[in-house]
Write a protein that holds these residues in place. Structure first.
Motif, PDB file in Angstrom:
ATOM      1  N   ARG A   7      76.450   2.389  12.525  1.00  0.00           N
ATOM      2  CA  ARG A   7      75.893   3.731  12.672  1.00  0.00           C
ATOM      3  C   ARG A   7      76.919   4.702  13.262  1.00  0.00           C
TER       4      ARG A   7
ATOM      5  N   HIS B  89      82.322  -5.486  21.389  1.00  0.00           N
ATOM      6  CA  HIS B  89      81.154  -4.700  21.818  1.00  0.00           C
ATOM      7  C   HIS B  89      80.354  -5.417  22.906  1.00  0.00           C
ATOM      8  N   LYS B  90      80.674  -6.697  23.128  1.00  0.00           N
ATOM      9  CA  LYS B  90      79.984  -7.447  24.186  1.00  0.00           C
ATOM     10  C   LYS B  90      80.936  -7.735  25.363  1.00  0.00           C
TER      11      LYS B  90
ATOM     12  N   LYS C 286      76.072  -1.914  21.981  1.00  0.00           N
ATOM     13  CA  LYS C 286      75.927  -1.393  20.628  1.00  0.00           C
ATOM     14  C   LYS C 286      76.830  -0.185  20.412  1.00  0.00           C
ATOM     15  N   ILE C 287      77.196  -0.036  19.155  1.00  0.00           N
ATOM     16  CA  ILE C 287      78.057   1.056  18.703  1.00  0.00           C
ATOM     17  C   ILE C 287      77.172   2.066  17.972  1.00  0.00           C
TER      18      ILE C 287
ATOM     19  N   GLU D 212      73.237   6.460  21.643  1.00  0.00           N
ATOM     20  CA  GLU D 212      72.113   6.760  20.752  1.00  0.00           C
ATOM     21  C   GLU D 212      72.522   7.906  19.814  1.00  0.00           C
ATOM     22  N   CYS D 213      72.599   7.549  18.537  1.00  0.00           N
ATOM     23  CA  CYS D 213      73.138   8.510  17.553  1.00  0.00           C
ATOM     24  C   CYS D 213      72.447   9.873  17.588  1.00  0.00           C
TER      25      CYS D 213
HETATM   26  N1  GSH Z   1      69.818   2.995  18.721  1.00  0.00           N
HETATM   27  C1  GSH Z   1      71.230   2.872  18.516  1.00  0.00           C
HETATM   28  C2  GSH Z   1      71.480   1.776  17.521  1.00  0.00           C
HETATM   29  C3  GSH Z   1      72.924   1.341  17.517  1.00  0.00           C
HETATM   30  C4  GSH Z   1      73.088   0.039  16.740  1.00  0.00           C
HETATM   31  O1  GSH Z   1      72.134  -0.685  16.480  1.00  0.00           O
HETATM   32  N2  GSH Z   1      74.347  -0.291  16.410  1.00  0.00           N
HETATM   33  C5  GSH Z   1      74.616  -1.530  15.718  1.00  0.00           C
HETATM   34  C6  GSH Z   1      75.525  -1.264  14.522  1.00  0.00           C
HETATM   35  S1  GSH Z   1      74.809  -0.174  13.343  1.00  0.00           S
HETATM   36  C7  GSH Z   1      75.384  -2.484  16.619  1.00  0.00           C
HETATM   37  O2  GSH Z   1      76.182  -2.055  17.433  1.00  0.00           O
HETATM   38  N3  GSH Z   1      75.134  -3.788  16.447  1.00  0.00           N
HETATM   39  C8  GSH Z   1      75.881  -4.799  17.109  1.00  0.00           C
HETATM   40  C9  GSH Z   1      75.028  -5.689  17.964  1.00  0.00           C
HETATM   41  O3  GSH Z   1      73.886  -5.324  18.272  1.00  0.00           O
HETATM   42  O4  GSH Z   1      75.515  -6.754  18.317  1.00  0.00           O
HETATM   43  C10 GSH Z   1      71.832   4.206  18.064  1.00  0.00           C
HETATM   44  O5  GSH Z   1      71.102   5.030  17.506  1.00  0.00           O
HETATM   45  O6  GSH Z   1      73.019   4.465  18.299  1.00  0.00           O
END
Ligand code: GSH
Length: 208
Positions: free
Chosen positions: A14, A41-42, A54-55, A67-68
């Motif tokens: 995202r 990311h961790k 999370k990214i 949060e985007c």
């Molecule tokens: N609510 C968050 C969602 C962010 C999200 O879910 N990012 C995913 C990638 S699209 C991520 O970092 N996933 C890696 C993980 O959870 O390990 C936003 O809007 O930024």
């Protein structure tokens, strides 16, 4: 304190929403690629920025924003010259916030449920988005006649909604209605969108 935004990004995420928003805003930014395979990311360093691991995330003037949808709203306000959010006293401000929050609060979970074929909730009244059909029909109405959710005016709400719609269509989690196709057609012509996608694609090809 530097004015340059640190943008924690992975091109397969995202983070592309924020990348596009940064380009629309004309904001000075530096990409810090976070490698999923290496679990960056961790890492403790990244968890100190976003404990969700999370990214994306941004850091601007010492403040973290995650949060985007919040990042889109923040950047629109922080870079007002780009005109990406109606001003506080503009009646369109309410409409703008409404659809930005609808994107994150209703559209996103509806799409994710569809993507993972989750069974319809037994109590739709307790679900923030009610049900998929109502959400999608509401979205279609909001984007009609367009070209943007505020009519002729493009805003940060379109960055969020347009990204979610594009992603959902590509994942077959949204039925391809003509309104959505026309909306994406307008978005695809935006130079900022094209720049951000080209840069993210190049990063993705490099293996990030
Ligand atoms: N609510 C968050 C969602 C962010 C999200 O879910 N990012 C995913 C990638 S699209 C991520 O970092 N996933 C890696 C993980 O959870 O390990 C936003 O809007 O930024």
């Amino acid at each position: 304190m530097t004015d340059t935004i640190a943008f924690y990004h992975n091109p397969q995420s995202r983070g592309r929403i924020v990348h596009w928003m940064l380009e629309e805003a004309g904001a000075p930014y530096e990409i810090k690629v976070v490698d999923f395979e290496k679990k960056e990311h961790k890492s403790d360093a990244y968890l100190a920025i976003n404990p969700m691991g999370k990214i994306p995330a941004i850091v601007h003037r010492g403040t973290v924003v995650t949060e985007c949808a919040a990042i889109c709203a923040y950047l629109a306000d922080a870079f007002p010259a780009a005109g990406l959010a109606p001003k506080l006293d503009d009646p369109q401000r309410g409409t703008y916030l409404r659809w930005l929050f609808f994107g994150a609060g209703c559209l996103e979970p509806a799409i994710i449920d569809q993507m993972f074929s989750r069974p319809p909730p037994s109590r739709p009244t307790a679900m923030g988005y009610g049900n998929y059909a109502d959400t999608i029909n509401t979205l279609e109405k909001a984007l009609s006649p367009g070209p943007y959710v505020l009519g002729e005016r493009f805003s940060a709400a379109d960055v969020y909604l347009g990204s979610a719609i594009g992603w959902a269509l590509s994942m077959k989690a949204l039925e391809p209605r003509s309104v959505f196709g026309a909306y994406l057609g307008h978005i695809g012509q935006r130079p900022a969108y094209q720049r951000a996608m080209a840069q993210s694609e190049a990063l993705a090809k490099k293996g990030n």
